[in-house]
Motif scaffolding. Structure first.
Motif, mmCIF file in Angstrom:
data_model
loop_
_atom_site.group_PDB
_atom_site.id
_atom_site.type_symbol
_atom_site.label_atom_id
_atom_site.label_comp_id
_atom_site.label_asym_id
_atom_site.label_seq_id
_atom_site.Cartn_x
_atom_site.Cartn_y
_atom_site.Cartn_z
ATOM 1 N N ALA A 17 94.511 57.299 169.498
ATOM 2 C CA ALA A 17 93.167 56.248 169.958
ATOM 3 C C ALA A 17 93.855 54.677 169.287
ATOM 4 N N LEU A 18 93.260 53.929 169.963
ATOM 5 C CA LEU A 18 93.648 52.284 169.699
ATOM 6 C C LEU A 18 92.207 51.760 169.087
ATOM 7 N N ALA A 19 92.237 51.495 168.137
ATOM 8 C CA ALA A 19 90.932 50.794 167.401
ATOM 9 C C ALA A 19 91.054 49.291 167.301
ATOM 10 N N CYS A 20 89.868 48.867 167.440
ATOM 11 C CA CYS A 20 89.677 47.261 167.307
ATOM 12 C C CYS A 20 89.905 46.827 165.913
ATOM 13 N N ASN A 69 88.133 52.147 171.247
ATOM 14 C CA ASN A 69 87.914 51.849 172.637
ATOM 15 C C ASN A 69 89.032 52.534 173.568
ATOM 16 N N TYR A 70 90.226 52.957 173.169
ATOM 17 C CA TYR A 70 90.950 53.285 174.137
ATOM 18 C C TYR A 70 91.995 54.524 173.584
ATOM 19 N N THR A 71 92.599 55.302 174.436
ATOM 20 C CA THR A 71 93.253 56.167 174.119
ATOM 21 C C THR A 71 94.680 56.287 174.927
ATOM 22 N N ILE A 72 95.789 56.702 174.451
ATOM 23 C CA ILE A 72 96.892 56.811 174.836
ATOM 24 C C ILE A 72 97.653 58.071 174.473
ATOM 25 N N THR A 73 98.682 58.427 175.037
ATOM 26 C CA THR A 73 99.452 59.541 174.796
ATOM 27 C C THR A 73 100.518 59.078 173.725
ATOM 28 N N GLU A 74 100.809 60.075 172.803
ATOM 29 C CA GLU A 74 101.666 59.814 171.595
ATOM 30 C C GLU A 74 103.118 59.834 172.407
ATOM 31 N N ASN A 75 103.703 58.687 171.806
ATOM 32 C CA ASN A 75 105.364 58.431 172.213
ATOM 33 C C ASN A 75 106.210 58.932 170.659
ATOM 34 N N PRO A 76 106.788 59.985 170.627
ATOM 35 C CA PRO A 76 107.222 60.223 169.510
ATOM 36 C C PRO A 76 108.614 59.365 168.991
ATOM 37 N N ASN A 77 108.891 58.692 169.914
ATOM 38 C CA ASN A 77 110.309 57.721 169.636
ATOM 39 C C ASN A 77 109.759 56.269 169.158
ATOM 40 N N ARG A 78 108.596 56.144 169.113
ATOM 41 C CA ARG A 78 107.860 54.816 168.426
ATOM 42 C C ARG A 78 107.768 54.888 166.877
ATOM 43 N N LEU A 118 93.005 42.457 168.832
ATOM 44 C CA LEU A 118 94.243 42.994 168.679
ATOM 45 C C LEU A 118 93.646 44.467 168.394
ATOM 46 N N HIS A 119 94.358 45.473 169.065
ATOM 47 C CA HIS A 119 94.017 46.900 168.839
ATOM 48 C C HIS A 119 95.287 47.479 168.134
ATOM 49 N N ARG A 120 95.104 48.527 167.268
ATOM 50 C CA ARG A 120 96.100 48.760 166.650
ATOM 51 C C ARG A 120 95.964 50.678 166.853
ATOM 52 N N GLU A 121 97.117 51.075 167.013
ATOM 53 C CA GLU A 121 97.304 52.460 166.887
ATOM 54 C C GLU A 121 96.850 53.240 165.663
ATOM 55 N N THR A 122 95.891 54.357 165.807
ATOM 56 C CA THR A 122 95.446 55.056 164.704
ATOM 57 C C THR A 122 96.164 56.527 164.864
ATOM 58 N N LYS A 123 95.829 57.146 163.616
ATOM 59 C CA LYS A 123 96.435 58.569 163.618
ATOM 60 C C LYS A 123 95.340 59.716 163.495
#
Length: 50
Positions: free
Chosen positions: A8-11, A18-27, A45-50
């Motif tokens: 999830a991407l959190a504000c 608000n947004y979901t993306i697929t995980e990239n293990p290389n990042r 700014l939206h940040r990736e959450t775990k």
């Protein structure tokens, strides 16, 4: 068979996810993107959450 994990991407202002993306293990570091938040009604700014 590998499954695609969703992240999830959190504000950063209000904290809503608000947004979901697929995980990239290389990042290695967390993704930060400016996206529109419908709760703040502006681009924030939206940040990736775990």
């Amino acid at each position: 068979m590998s499954s695609k994990r969703k992240i999830a991407l959190a504000c950063s202002v209000c904290g809503s996810r608000n947004y979901t993306i697929t995980e990239n293990p290389n990042r290695t570091e967390r993704l930060e993107v400016k996206k529109f938040c419908k709760y703040c009604n502006k681009h924030t700014l939206h940040r990736e959450t775990k």
